[in-house]
Design a protein around this motif. Structure first.
Motif, PDB file in Angstrom:
ATOM      1  N   ALA A 140      -8.690  -0.247  18.730  1.00 47.69           N
ATOM      2  CA  ALA A 140      -9.354  -1.241  17.889  1.00 47.69           C
ATOM      3  C   ALA A 140      -9.200  -2.638  18.473  1.00 47.69           C
ATOM      4  N   VAL A 141     -10.258  -3.428  18.373  1.00 45.58           N
ATOM      5  CA  VAL A 141     -10.223  -4.814  18.825  1.00 45.58           C
ATOM      6  C   VAL A 141      -9.544  -5.695  17.793  1.00 45.58           C
ATOM      7  N   LEU A 142      -9.704  -5.349  16.528  1.00 45.56           N
ATOM      8  CA  LEU A 142      -9.171  -6.165  15.433  1.00 45.56           C
ATOM      9  C   LEU A 142      -7.956  -5.509  14.797  1.00 45.56           C
ATOM     10  N   PRO A 143      -6.955  -6.292  14.379  1.00 43.94           N
ATOM     11  CA  PRO A 143      -5.794  -5.741  13.694  1.00 43.94           C
ATOM     12  C   PRO A 143      -6.076  -5.404  12.234  1.00 43.94           C
ATOM     13  N   GLY A 144      -7.185  -5.908  11.696  1.00 44.01           N
ATOM     14  CA  GLY A 144      -7.585  -5.650  10.319  1.00 44.01           C
ATOM     15  C   GLY A 144      -9.069  -5.921  10.188  1.00 44.01           C
ATOM     16  N   GLY A 145      -9.596  -5.732   8.971  1.00 39.81           N
ATOM     17  CA  GLY A 145     -11.012  -5.965   8.767  1.00 39.81           C
ATOM     18  C   GLY A 145     -11.903  -4.919   9.399  1.00 39.81           C
ATOM     19  N   ASN A 146     -11.360  -3.714   9.614  1.00 46.87           N
ATOM     20  CA  ASN A 146     -12.117  -2.645  10.260  1.00 46.87           C
ATOM     21  C   ASN A 146     -12.801  -1.713   9.266  1.00 46.87           C
ATOM     22  N   GLY A 147     -12.607  -1.953   7.981  1.00 50.46           N
ATOM     23  CA  GLY A 147     -13.231  -1.112   6.981  1.00 50.46           C
ATOM     24  C   GLY A 147     -12.593   0.253   6.841  1.00 50.46           C
ATOM     25  N   LEU A 148     -11.358   0.391   7.313  1.00 53.71           N
ATOM     26  CA  LEU A 148     -10.649   1.663   7.270  1.00 53.71           C
ATOM     27  C   LEU A 148      -9.578   1.639   6.194  1.00 53.71           C
ATOM     28  N   SER A 149      -9.384   2.762   5.551  1.00 55.19           N
ATOM     29  CA  SER A 149      -8.311   2.881   4.564  1.00 55.19           C
ATOM     30  C   SER A 149      -7.281   3.880   5.078  1.00 55.19           C
ATOM     31  N   PHE A 150      -6.108   3.883   4.444  1.00 55.70           N
ATOM     32  CA  PHE A 150      -5.106   4.900   4.748  1.00 55.70           C
ATOM     33  C   PHE A 150      -4.966   5.802   3.524  1.00 55.70           C
ATOM     34  N   ASP A 151      -4.125   6.779   3.628  1.00 55.12           N
ATOM     35  CA  ASP A 151      -3.925   7.717   2.517  1.00 55.12           C
ATOM     36  C   ASP A 151      -3.158   7.002   1.416  1.00 55.12           C
ATOM     37  N   TRP A 152      -3.863   6.576   0.387  1.00 53.81           N
ATOM     38  CA  TRP A 152      -3.231   5.815  -0.691  1.00 53.81           C
ATOM     39  C   TRP A 152      -2.154   6.613  -1.418  1.00 53.81           C
ATOM     40  N   GLU A 178     -10.151   3.664  -7.974  1.00 52.06           N
ATOM     41  CA  GLU A 178      -9.347   4.796  -7.506  1.00 52.06           C
ATOM     42  C   GLU A 178      -8.135   4.307  -6.724  1.00 52.06           C
ATOM     43  N   ALA A 179      -8.318   3.257  -5.934  1.00 50.96           N
ATOM     44  CA  ALA A 179      -7.202   2.709  -5.169  1.00 50.96           C
ATOM     45  C   ALA A 179      -6.091   2.221  -6.083  1.00 50.96           C
ATOM     46  N   VAL A 180      -6.470   1.522  -7.139  1.00 53.73           N
ATOM     47  CA  VAL A 180      -5.472   1.018  -8.083  1.00 53.73           C
ATOM     48  C   VAL A 180      -4.795   2.178  -8.815  1.00 53.73           C
ATOM     49  N   ARG A 181      -5.568   3.175  -9.167  1.00 50.00           N
ATOM     50  CA  ARG A 181      -5.010   4.319  -9.886  1.00 50.00           C
ATOM     51  C   ARG A 181      -3.965   5.036  -9.050  1.00 50.00           C
ATOM     52  N   LEU A 182      -4.230   5.192  -7.764  1.00 48.44           N
ATOM     53  CA  LEU A 182      -3.317   5.943  -6.907  1.00 48.44           C
ATOM     54  C   LEU A 182      -2.102   5.141  -6.459  1.00 48.44           C
ATOM     55  N   THR A 183      -2.247   3.836  -6.320  1.00 53.43           N
ATOM     56  CA  THR A 183      -1.172   3.030  -5.740  1.00 53.43           C
ATOM     57  C   THR A 183      -0.446   2.140  -6.733  1.00 53.43           C
ATOM     58  N   GLY A 184      -1.091   1.829  -7.849  1.00 54.97           N
ATOM     59  CA  GLY A 184      -0.490   0.876  -8.778  1.00 54.97           C
ATOM     60  C   GLY A 184      -0.566  -0.558  -8.305  1.00 54.97           C
ATOM     61  N   ALA A 185      -1.409  -0.833  -7.299  1.00 57.07           N
ATOM     62  CA  ALA A 185      -1.525  -2.190  -6.756  1.00 57.07           C
ATOM     63  C   ALA A 185      -1.981  -3.170  -7.821  1.00 57.07           C
ATOM     64  N   ARG A 186      -1.384  -4.361  -7.796  1.00 57.42           N
ATOM     65  CA  ARG A 186      -1.789  -5.429  -8.715  1.00 57.42           C
ATOM     66  C   ARG A 186      -2.479  -6.566  -7.980  1.00 57.42           C
ATOM     67  N   GLN A 187      -2.546  -6.462  -6.641  1.00 58.09           N
ATOM     68  CA  GLN A 187      -3.270  -7.424  -5.826  1.00 58.09           C
ATOM     69  C   GLN A 187      -4.073  -6.647  -4.784  1.00 58.09           C
TER      70      GLN A 187
END
Length: 226
Positions: A140-152, A178-187
């Motif tokens: 990858a050229v970029l360290p982030g902003g690649n539109g990829l997710s990991f296994d939440w 779904e991301a919030v449901r699986l991870t409990g993320a608040r941000q």
């Protein structure tokens, strides 16, 4: 019921983007300072955009393995509220940056497998916030902003870190609940998920993402067995 979830829209490149982010109700506006990114800003352009940000919208500068000279120039020209370190900065370097500039520092950590989570414990001792992102592919050229997710599911049921943390990587208006449901993320942090092309933010997608995030509530605990 509206939740207390906070949203960061990253990779803003035009003055109107700041207005859209503020109107949508996001808490953070992110600016990228990394030449290889399609969202990269010159210091002059970033200053013009940042000074348009309304009070209460936190301005975050994303840098990648920046040295003191680059950070000195950035801080002298662009009014920022937080620095986001998105490279290979060590915990010691995070502490140095925090002490040198007196701003809160967010450290991004790429996650691909359970073994990667240990880094978050190390950085939580020095960073003010953590950004839990998808680890970029090796080519990858970029360290982030690649539109990829990991296994939440790697974050499900985990005892969270001592610092506030933000979930990033492949988020869109359609999957944020779904991301919030699986991870409990608040941000939550989003960049490519509210774009029509790399670096081209979309007002409707920004509104949709923030609305979807703010309408997401934490899953209720299972009823206690008698």
């Amino acid at each position: 019921m509206t939740s207390d979830i906070k949203v960061k829209i990253c990779g803003l490149t035009r003055p109107e983007h700041v207005r859209w982010v503020a109107e949508a109700g996001a808490a953070y506006a992110g600016f990228v300072f990394f030449p290889r990114s399609p969202r990269n800003l010159s210091l002059g352009a970033a200053r013009e955009i940042a000074i348009e940000a309304p009070a209460g919208l936190a301005k975050v500068g994303l840098v990648v393995d920046a040295d003191d000279a680059a950070l000195d120039a950035l801080m002298a020209q662009v009014p920022l509220d937080m620095l986001q370190l998105h490279g290979h900065e060590t915990p010691a370097r995070v502490a140095e940056v925090k002490a040198r500039y007196g701003l809160p520092v967010m450290k991004a950590v790429g996650i691909a497998a359970a073994a990667d989570l240990a880094q978050l414990d190390d950085y939580s001792a020095v960073a003010d916030q953590l950004l839990v992102d998808a680890k970029p592919p090796r080519d990858a050229v970029l360290p982030g902003g690649n539109g990829l997710s990991f296994d939440w599911r790697l974050l499900a049921g985990r005892k969270y870190w001592t610092r506030p943390w933000m979930l990033a990587g492949g988020l869109t208006p359609d999957n944020v609940a779904e991301a919030v449901r699986l991870t409990g993320a608040r941000q939550l942090d989003v960049s490519s998920g509210v774009e029509t092309a790399p670096g081209v933010k979309d007002r409707a997608l920004i509104r949709a993402f923030v609305a979807a995030a703010r309408q997401t509530s934490m899953p209720q605990a299972a009823p206690r067995l008698r």
